[in-house]
Design a protein around this motif. Structure first.
Motif, PDB file in Angstrom:
ATOM      1  N   ALA A 101       9.033 -49.219 -15.040  1.00 63.63           N
ATOM      2  CA  ALA A 101       8.772 -48.219 -13.997  1.00 63.63           C
ATOM      3  C   ALA A 101      10.064 -47.555 -13.537  1.00 63.63           C
ATOM      4  O   ALA A 101      10.080 -46.357 -13.230  1.00 63.63           O
ATOM      5  CB  ALA A 101       8.060 -48.869 -12.808  1.00 63.63           C
ATOM      6  N   LYS A 102      11.159 -48.327 -13.506  1.00 68.25           N
ATOM      7  CA  LYS A 102      12.428 -47.779 -13.026  1.00 68.25           C
ATOM      8  C   LYS A 102      12.904 -46.631 -13.900  1.00 68.25           C
ATOM      9  O   LYS A 102      13.328 -45.578 -13.403  1.00 68.25           O
ATOM     10  CB  LYS A 102      13.487 -48.885 -12.987  1.00 68.25           C
ATOM     11  N   SER A 103      12.846 -46.823 -15.228  1.00 70.07           N
ATOM     12  CA  SER A 103      13.300 -45.760 -16.131  1.00 70.07           C
ATOM     13  C   SER A 103      12.406 -44.531 -16.012  1.00 70.07           C
ATOM     14  O   SER A 103      12.894 -43.393 -16.025  1.00 70.07           O
ATOM     15  CB  SER A 103      13.319 -46.274 -17.573  1.00 70.07           C
ATOM     16  N   LYS A 104      11.088 -44.763 -15.866  1.00 70.15           N
ATOM     17  CA  LYS A 104      10.164 -43.634 -15.707  1.00 70.15           C
ATOM     18  C   LYS A 104      10.419 -42.906 -14.388  1.00 70.15           C
ATOM     19  O   LYS A 104      10.405 -41.673 -14.331  1.00 70.15           O
ATOM     20  CB  LYS A 104       8.715 -44.126 -15.749  1.00 70.15           C
ATOM     21  N   LYS A 105      10.665 -43.684 -13.344  1.00 69.12           N
ATOM     22  CA  LYS A 105      10.902 -43.089 -12.026  1.00 69.12           C
ATOM     23  C   LYS A 105      12.200 -42.277 -12.025  1.00 69.12           C
ATOM     24  O   LYS A 105      12.251 -41.178 -11.453  1.00 69.12           O
ATOM     25  CB  LYS A 105      10.955 -44.198 -10.967  1.00 69.12           C
ATOM     26  N   GLU A 106      13.244 -42.819 -12.659  1.00 71.83           N
ATOM     27  CA  GLU A 106      14.516 -42.104 -12.718  1.00 71.83           C
ATOM     28  C   GLU A 106      14.377 -40.803 -13.499  1.00 71.83           C
ATOM     29  O   GLU A 106      14.926 -39.768 -13.113  1.00 71.83           O
ATOM     30  CB  GLU A 106      15.582 -43.000 -13.354  1.00 71.83           C
ATOM     31  N   ARG A 107      13.625 -40.856 -14.614  1.00 71.35           N
ATOM     32  CA  ARG A 107      13.420 -39.646 -15.413  1.00 71.35           C
ATOM     33  C   ARG A 107      12.620 -38.607 -14.619  1.00 71.35           C
ATOM     34  O   ARG A 107      12.932 -37.411 -14.640  1.00 71.35           O
ATOM     35  CB  ARG A 107      12.699 -39.988 -16.715  1.00 71.35           C
ATOM     36  N   PHE A 108      11.611 -39.061 -13.903  1.00 72.85           N
ATOM     37  CA  PHE A 108      10.786 -38.164 -13.095  1.00 72.85           C
ATOM     38  C   PHE A 108      11.616 -37.517 -11.984  1.00 72.85           C
ATOM     39  O   PHE A 108      11.531 -36.296 -11.762  1.00 72.85           O
ATOM     40  CB  PHE A 108       9.624 -38.962 -12.494  1.00 72.85           C
ATOM     41  N   ALA A 109      12.438 -38.327 -11.304  1.00 71.77           N
ATOM     42  CA  ALA A 109      13.289 -37.793 -10.231  1.00 71.77           C
ATOM     43  C   ALA A 109      14.300 -36.794 -10.790  1.00 71.77           C
ATOM     44  O   ALA A 109      14.582 -35.765 -10.157  1.00 71.77           O
ATOM     45  CB  ALA A 109      14.010 -38.936  -9.520  1.00 71.77           C
ATOM     46  N   ARG A 110      14.817 -37.076 -11.989  1.00 68.31           N
ATOM     47  CA  ARG A 110      15.783 -36.168 -12.619  1.00 68.31           C
ATOM     48  C   ARG A 110      15.126 -34.829 -12.967  1.00 68.31           C
ATOM     49  O   ARG A 110      15.716 -33.763 -12.761  1.00 68.31           O
ATOM     50  CB  ARG A 110      16.352 -36.839 -13.877  1.00 68.31           C
ATOM     51  N   GLU A 111      13.889 -34.881 -13.456  1.00 76.79           N
ATOM     52  CA  GLU A 111      13.163 -33.647 -13.778  1.00 76.79           C
ATOM     53  C   GLU A 111      12.896 -32.822 -12.521  1.00 76.79           C
ATOM     54  O   GLU A 111      13.004 -31.587 -12.551  1.00 76.79           O
ATOM     55  CB  GLU A 111      11.842 -33.986 -14.478  1.00 76.79           C
ATOM     56  N   LEU A 112      12.556 -33.486 -11.424  1.00 74.64           N
ATOM     57  CA  LEU A 112      12.349 -32.766 -10.165  1.00 74.64           C
ATOM     58  C   LEU A 112      13.641 -32.100  -9.698  1.00 74.64           C
ATOM     59  O   LEU A 112      13.634 -30.940  -9.255  1.00 74.64           O
ATOM     60  CB  LEU A 112      11.839 -33.730  -9.085  1.00 74.64           C
ATOM     61  N   ASP A 113      14.755 -32.838  -9.796  1.00 73.39           N
ATOM     62  CA  ASP A 113      16.048 -32.278  -9.377  1.00 73.39           C
ATOM     63  C   ASP A 113      16.409 -31.051 -10.205  1.00 73.39           C
ATOM     64  O   ASP A 113      16.914 -30.053  -9.668  1.00 73.39           O
ATOM     65  CB  ASP A 113      17.149 -33.338  -9.502  1.00 73.39           C
ATOM     66  N   ILE A 114      16.168 -31.130 -11.507  1.00 77.57           N
ATOM     67  CA  ILE A 114      16.461 -29.990 -12.391  1.00 77.57           C
ATOM     68  C   ILE A 114      15.608 -28.786 -12.007  1.00 77.57           C
ATOM     69  O   ILE A 114      16.092 -27.648 -11.957  1.00 77.57           O
ATOM     70  CB  ILE A 114      16.228 -30.376 -13.869  1.00 77.57           C
ATOM     71  N   PHE A 115      14.326 -29.044 -11.707  1.00 78.79           N
ATOM     72  CA  PHE A 115      13.433 -27.943 -11.316  1.00 78.79           C
ATOM     73  C   PHE A 115      13.917 -27.287 -10.021  1.00 78.79           C
ATOM     74  O   PHE A 115      14.023 -26.056  -9.946  1.00 78.79           O
ATOM     75  CB  PHE A 115      12.007 -28.459 -11.142  1.00 78.79           C
ATOM     76  N   PHE A 116      14.214 -28.101  -9.011  1.00 81.34           N
ATOM     77  CA  PHE A 116      14.622 -27.533  -7.717  1.00 81.34           C
ATOM     78  C   PHE A 116      15.976 -26.827  -7.819  1.00 81.34           C
ATOM     79  O   PHE A 116      16.203 -25.828  -7.135  1.00 81.34           O
ATOM     80  CB  PHE A 116      14.664 -28.631  -6.655  1.00 81.34           C
ATOM     81  N   ALA A 117      16.859 -27.345  -8.690  1.00 82.31           N
ATOM     82  CA  ALA A 117      18.148 -26.669  -8.899  1.00 82.31           C
ATOM     83  C   ALA A 117      17.921 -25.294  -9.518  1.00 82.31           C
ATOM     84  O   ALA A 117      18.527 -24.293  -9.099  1.00 82.31           O
ATOM     85  CB  ALA A 117      19.050 -27.518  -9.789  1.00 82.31           C
ATOM     86  N   GLY A 118      17.036 -25.243 -10.519  1.00 80.87           N
ATOM     87  CA  GLY A 118      16.715 -23.961 -11.136  1.00 80.87           C
ATOM     88  C   GLY A 118      16.060 -22.996 -10.168  1.00 80.87           C
ATOM     89  O   GLY A 118      16.332 -21.786 -10.186  1.00 80.87           O
ATOM     90  N   LEU A 119      15.218 -23.534  -9.298  1.00 83.94           N
ATOM     91  CA  LEU A 119      14.538 -22.695  -8.300  1.00 83.94           C
ATOM     92  C   LEU A 119      15.548 -22.112  -7.318  1.00 83.94           C
ATOM     93  O   LEU A 119      15.492 -20.919  -6.978  1.00 83.94           O
ATOM     94  CB  LEU A 119      13.492 -23.534  -7.570  1.00 83.94           C
ATOM     95  N   THR A 120      16.474 -22.950  -6.854  1.00 83.57           N
ATOM     96  CA  THR A 120      17.475 -22.501  -5.883  1.00 83.57           C
ATOM     97  C   THR A 120      18.419 -21.460  -6.480  1.00 83.57           C
ATOM     98  O   THR A 120      18.815 -20.505  -5.806  1.00 83.57           O
ATOM     99  CB  THR A 120      18.293 -23.714  -5.383  1.00 83.57           C
ATOM    100  N   GLU A 121      18.758 -21.637  -7.756  1.00 87.22           N
ATOM    101  CA  GLU A 121      19.701 -20.723  -8.410  1.00 87.22           C
ATOM    102  C   GLU A 121      19.013 -19.496  -9.008  1.00 87.22           C
ATOM    103  O   GLU A 121      19.655 -18.707  -9.707  1.00 87.22           O
ATOM    104  CB  GLU A 121      20.448 -21.481  -9.517  1.00 87.22           C
ATOM    105  N   HIS A 122      17.689 -19.357  -8.791  1.00 89.49           N
ATOM    106  CA  HIS A 122      16.896 -18.235  -9.334  1.00 89.49           C
ATOM    107  C   HIS A 122      17.008 -18.182 -10.865  1.00 89.49           C
ATOM    108  O   HIS A 122      16.995 -17.103 -11.470  1.00 89.49           O
ATOM    109  CB  HIS A 122      17.364 -16.905  -8.729  1.00 89.49           C
ATOM    110  N   LYS A 123      17.119 -19.360 -11.460  1.00 89.92           N
ATOM    111  CA  LYS A 123      17.286 -19.459 -12.907  1.00 89.92           C
ATOM    112  C   LYS A 123      16.030 -19.004 -13.647  1.00 89.92           C
ATOM    113  O   LYS A 123      16.121 -18.335 -14.692  1.00 89.92           O
ATOM    114  CB  LYS A 123      17.619 -20.913 -13.265  1.00 89.92           C
ATOM    115  N   PHE A 124      14.853 -19.332 -13.110  1.00 95.81           N
ATOM    116  CA  PHE A 124      13.603 -19.016 -13.802  1.00 95.81           C
ATOM    117  C   PHE A 124      13.388 -17.510 -13.901  1.00 95.81           C
ATOM    118  O   PHE A 124      13.027 -16.987 -14.956  1.00 95.81           O
ATOM    119  CB  PHE A 124      12.424 -19.680 -13.090  1.00 95.81           C
ATOM    120  N   GLU A 125      13.626 -16.795 -12.803  1.00 93.51           N
ATOM    121  CA  GLU A 125      13.463 -15.343 -12.820  1.00 93.51           C
ATOM    122  C   GLU A 125      14.419 -14.707 -13.824  1.00 93.51           C
ATOM    123  O   GLU A 125      14.030 -13.814 -14.592  1.00 93.51           O
ATOM    124  CB  GLU A 125      13.722 -14.757 -11.429  1.00 93.51           C
TER     125      GLU A 125
END
Length: 687
Positions: free
Chosen positions: A202-226
């Motif tokens: 569960a720890k490895s899955k949780k860390e991977r999930f948290a990392r994916e969320l961080d990447i998404f929010f970083a992209g959102l903040t930097e307007h990377k998707f647009e």
């Protein structure tokens, strides 16, 4: 709260008789003999013992993780065997660094014989009064004189712990009493190991999930998707431009259809790449659940804005180029290709998951078959081994051959393997019987995996809430003590304020000072109201408060800090011309908290011109700054109790501000940043 408990009495001959409770479940009436004095009366006299013991390893303990850590820490500091005479402790017995029975010393020699550890026990010995005991304290009350009585006391207790270890905790020379301990210990070990394996996965899955969320929010903040989707659109526009050089109309039409198909495929792939899959195989904490809910909301907004816009732009570009080339492209064909695209994706994904499901089922089936075959082989080998013993038995010649005893021994050997096998297979059967797949009223398929995850999340949330409740209860006790101590001071301030009011009525210079003191004290008094009767509160009254009065108060409070950090404090005409209705002691602290936070985060930013701006319109009041942006996942969490991004922050200010405003039918939340700002809070009347 411990694993084992020992309580009883040593008589005048040094013999122990009392109760032994193992793992808080099974209680034994037990006797421990001491033969060194040849059953003559001892000089140390009779004494009592009451002792609790904690297992040395968490995996062998019945105590939960948090309490085990607390008890173990206390044991390291206070653990030991204390001695009391007439309810008065005899020093230094019980100190963690004074092992007068050499328990730790002996344990280091042979842990299997010397089971007990001095720092894992919490116990007391109650010795007889001076008339019935030869134990004599030293002149400075620093222990007993090492006479014969003291040496007997040591010998009796050393024998007691060695015998207890042999009777109840032996792993080699198993006794009737030790069987229960070893059985329970094996159960706890197996359970702990299973949890450890689960937590590791569960720890490895949780860390991977948290990392994916961080990447998404970083992209959102930097307007990377647009930006990246705009780049895809630019390339698509360039590809369409190349169609202008194709002379054949049918070939040009087909080329445009192919380019559209490829572009929509790229957009679909990009959408999948930035999306975060729903968590599986672990329980989310409350904060992680909040982050995931924020992600779902933000992704929905992306679909309604960015992805919707790019699809509309694709359609518009297709229309523009077909018109420019004077082409007739079949809408039916375009629709068929769009459906073909989504169908191919859906079929590919489902076939992949079907294959994975079949592989898992086959793997589990193979493992169970291998295990059951192995169990049957073990049983068969044990039966053959028992039968093989027949040739060694001389039943006819031996006069002392005991048929009943021999039969029981053989039956026990076979029954032991058989019971183990049936227990394992019954547990496997229960696992499969609990397998749950059903459709609900909405047609959604519910599995026991979802039920287990929901239960795990609820358990995680309850643990977090319990921790918060414990901390708040401790805080409440502290506040209660402070309130009691300062009650007289508070009453004195109330009377002094009334006196100051009389002076301010005749001296206009004192009016501003009086108002500031009164507002701050009203804020304090609002919280004191939780502990004091209503008739002892100041007579607060609701009034129309000029927003400029609030700003003046804030300038008086923060002027030096604003100047020190070169922060401009501005307001708009809309703010200057409006008022808010309520208690000053409600609104002033809220503004103080937000401005205090704004100054801190502006200080951390590197913007050349730092600005805090106040604005208001008919819908509410806005407090903005151009400092560090609030992360998307934090926009709701910053109002939760104890959440803070500040180093050593307590996470109380915004939570209390929201609660206080809600009580007055107002709300505060993070709004869309105003022009020239990165952060905007809005205070508005609740509907």
């Amino acid at each position: 709260m411990a694993d084992h408990h020992f309580q009883g009495q040593f008589d005048e001959f040094g013999q122990f008789k009392g109760l032994v409770k193992i793992y808080g479940e099974k209680t034994f009436d037990h006797i421990v003999n001491w033969r060194d004095n040849y059953y003559r009366e001892t000089e140390c006299g009779p004494f009592k013992i009451n002792l609790a013991y904690l297992q040395g390893e968490l995996k062998s303990s019945r105590v939960d993780v948090e309490n085990y850590a607390r008890i173990k820490a206390k044991g390291d500091k206070f653990g030991g065997l204390y001695i009391y005479r007439d309810n008065i402790r005899v020093l230094p017995y019980g100190d963690s660094d004074y092992d007068f029975l050499d328990i730790e010393k002996n344990r280091s020699k042979r842990a299997s014989t010397y089971f007990f550890s001095y720092r894992r026990m919490f116990g007391a010995i109650e010795i007889a009064d001076r008339e019935h005991s030869g134990l004599v304290e030293k002149a400075g009350r620093e222990g007993f004189i090492e006479n014969k009585a003291y040496r007997q006391l040591q010998a009796i207790l050393k024998n007691f712990f060695v015998q207890l270890a042999a009777d109840f905790f032996s792993e080699k020379n198993k006794t009737a009493q030790s069987e229960f301990f070893n059985q329970k210990k094996d159960e706890f070990n197996a359970y702990h190991n299973a949890l450890e394996r689960r937590d590791k996965l569960a720890k490895s899955k949780k860390e991977r999930f948290a990392r994916e969320l961080d990447i998404f929010f970083a992209g959102l903040t930097e307007h990377k998707f647009e930006n990246e989707l705009e780049e895809l659109l630019t390339n698509f526009r360039n590809d369409l431009h190349s169609v202008l050089y194709i002379n054949d109309a049918d070939e040009a039409s087909q080329k445009i259809i192919d380019l559209e198909f490829a572009m929509r495929q790229k957009v679909s792939d990009y959408r999948k790449r930035i999306s975060v899959t729903s968590p599986k195989g672990f329980a989310m904490s409350k904060s992680m659940r909040t982050d995931f809910d924020t992600y779902l909301n933000e992704f929905k907004i992306l679909e309604q804005t960015v992805f919707k816009n790019i699809n509309e732009n694709i359609d518009q570009l297709i229309d523009d180029y077909t018109a420019q080339l004077n082409l007739e492209i079949s809408k039916r064909k375009r629709l068929e290709q769009a459906v073909e695209l989504i169908s191919a994706e859906a079929l590919s994904l489902n076939k992949k998951k079907k294959s994975e499901t079949n592989d898992v089922v086959s793997d589990v089936s193979r493992k169970i078959k291998d295990l059951t075959n192995e169990l049957i082989i073990d049983l068969d080998n044990q039966i053959r081994s028992v039968k093989n013993q027949f040739k060694l038995l001389a039943t006819d010649k031996a006069d002392n051959f005991d048929l009943v005893t021999e039969r029981k021994r053989m039956e026990a050997e076979i029954e032991s393997i058989s019971s183990r096998n049936t227990d394992v297979m019954e547990r496997i059967i229960r696992q499969f019987e609990s397998f749950y797949v059903e459709k609900n009223e909405d047609g959604q398929i519910i599995t026991n995996d979802q039920i287990a995850e929901a239960a795990s999340e609820e358990l995680e949330e309850l643990r977090e809430r319990l921790q918060s409740d414990v901390e708040l209860s401790q805080l409440g006790l502290a506040v209660g003590i402070l309130h009691h101590e300062f009650n007289g001071t508070v009453n004195s301030i109330r009377h002094s304020l009334k006196d100051l009011k009389a002076w301010s009525d005749v001296d206009i210079k004192l009016e501003g000072i009086y108002k500031n003191i009164k507002v701050n004290f009203e804020h304090l008094d609002g919280y004191l109201n939780l502990f004091t009767p209503l008739n002892r509160r100041l007579n607060r009254r609701r009034e129309d408060i000029s927003l400029l009065d609030i700003k003046t108060f804030l300038i008086d409070l923060f002027k030096s800090r604003l100047e020190r950090h070169n922060i401009a404090f501005k307001h708009t005409n809309g703010f200057a011309g409006r008022k808010i209705h309520g208690f000053r002691s409600t609104f002033y602290p809220v503004f103080v908290n937000i401005i205090d936070n704004a100054i801190y985060w502006l200080k951390q930013s590197d913007v050349p011109e730092k600005v805090i701006r106040l604005h208001a319109d008919d819908t509410g009041i806005y407090i903005s700054n151009n400092g560090i942006e609030i992360k998307p996942q934090d926009k709701e969490r910053i109002f939760e109790l104890r959440f803070s991004r500040k180093p050593n922050g307590r996470g109380l200010g915004l939570s209390i501000s929201k609660e206080v405003l809600n009580a007055e039918n107002y709300d505060i939340f993070v709004a869309q940043p105003k022009e020239g700002s990165t952060v905007t809070f809005k205070i508005q009347k609740m509907q």
